[in-house]
Design a protein around this motif. Sequence first.
Motif: not given
Length: 88
Positions: A47, A39-40, A85, A42-44, A88, A37, A71, A75, A34
């Motif tokens: 999951t 991914k921010s 990140a 918030k998006k992670v 985003r 890719e 995370y 990063c 992730l």
Amino acid sequence: MSVPADQLPPSEWSADLRDLEEHYGSYCRAMRMLVREGKSLKKVQRTVCWQQLARLHDCRPARYQEPDALYLKLCRERGGGGGAALNR
């Protein structure tokens, strides 16, 4: 959807925790993918891998780091520094 580990009887809780521990490497690989890719945070956080890593940390904080620390570490390893990140 599974019941939170703290709401299970002790015998089932330990089996659930063992299952989480067995798949720890998979959750870390998923988080790494992730991050790769882009991914921010918030998006992670939405999951399954984030939820499982958080459960592991809640159950055994001395052994498993917080998912947000993982995370940010990933990063930094990627070279993004983590800050970009997050926004985003």
